[in-house]
Design a protein around this motif. Sequence first.
Motif, mmCIF file in Angstrom:
data_model
loop_
_atom_site.group_PDB
_atom_site.id
_atom_site.type_symbol
_atom_site.label_atom_id
_atom_site.label_comp_id
_atom_site.label_asym_id
_atom_site.label_seq_id
_atom_site.Cartn_x
_atom_site.Cartn_y
_atom_site.Cartn_z
ATOM 1 N N ALA A 297 42.365 61.086 -2.382
ATOM 2 C CA ALA A 297 43.644 60.174 -1.834
ATOM 3 C C ALA A 297 44.718 60.775 -0.952
ATOM 4 O O ALA A 297 45.082 60.129 0.046
ATOM 5 N N GLU A 298 45.004 61.679 -1.115
ATOM 6 C CA GLU A 298 46.175 62.805 -0.293
ATOM 7 C C GLU A 298 45.494 62.837 1.154
ATOM 8 O O GLU A 298 46.062 62.960 2.022
ATOM 9 N N GLN A 299 44.086 63.140 1.115
ATOM 10 C CA GLN A 299 43.308 63.219 2.361
ATOM 11 C C GLN A 299 43.565 61.732 3.102
ATOM 12 O O GLN A 299 43.829 61.783 4.312
ATOM 13 N N LEU A 300 43.249 60.698 2.532
ATOM 14 C CA LEU A 300 43.100 59.424 3.137
ATOM 15 C C LEU A 300 44.503 59.098 3.594
ATOM 16 O O LEU A 300 44.586 58.683 4.617
ATOM 17 N N GLN A 301 45.596 59.479 2.972
ATOM 18 C CA GLN A 301 46.990 59.151 3.432
ATOM 19 C C GLN A 301 47.358 60.265 4.795
ATOM 20 O O GLN A 301 47.656 59.597 5.511
#
Length: 203
Positions: free
Chosen positions: A126-130
């Motif tokens: 999720a941090e990557q997607l952001q």
Amino acid sequence: MAGPDRAFWQERFETGQTGWDRGGPHPQLAAWLEAGLLPRDARIVVPGCGRGHELAVLARAGLEVTGLDYTPAAVEIARAKLADEHLPGRVEQADVLAWRPDQPLDLVYEQTCLCALHPDHWTSYAEQLQRWLKPGGRLLALFMQARREESEHGQVIGPPYHCDINAMRALFPQALWKWPAPPYTQRPHERGWFELAVVLERR
């Protein structure tokens, strides 16, 4: 690494054990295209692109598309699909937990990557997607609803892993993402499960 490794997925593609594959693009993609959520020339990434069905649709629609997959066999198949149909687009062999775009993205199409990752890795993903998306960029997500009896006893079963909507709201919090109001479109899966189609906007 918790959950299936690269060898697991490689064997599945080499032996054709890809029961999650519909044999064509996901029907929700056509609905999102019709709704104008995927404009021409937008930069989009498809993590866990598999055989590349969606890559072909997006390329034909005029988007600048990049597919990512962990598995060499999937990358080879997806590249061949684009080449056979004379379509533009890139397919990279990459670990989604480490990959970085060369510039911020307009869109991410999330269909099968999250539910294929062990939940221990969800926060990092999720941090990557952001990080990948520019402010105002959209995450077009299909959250797999794959409840199992074993889950009632606390077991983590998958893939696919059940993407409970409460867990998804914690994973993609309102402070970082704009959520649309429910109810969300349900898309049935051949194995008796279904997906929730949700479009999030990065703040």
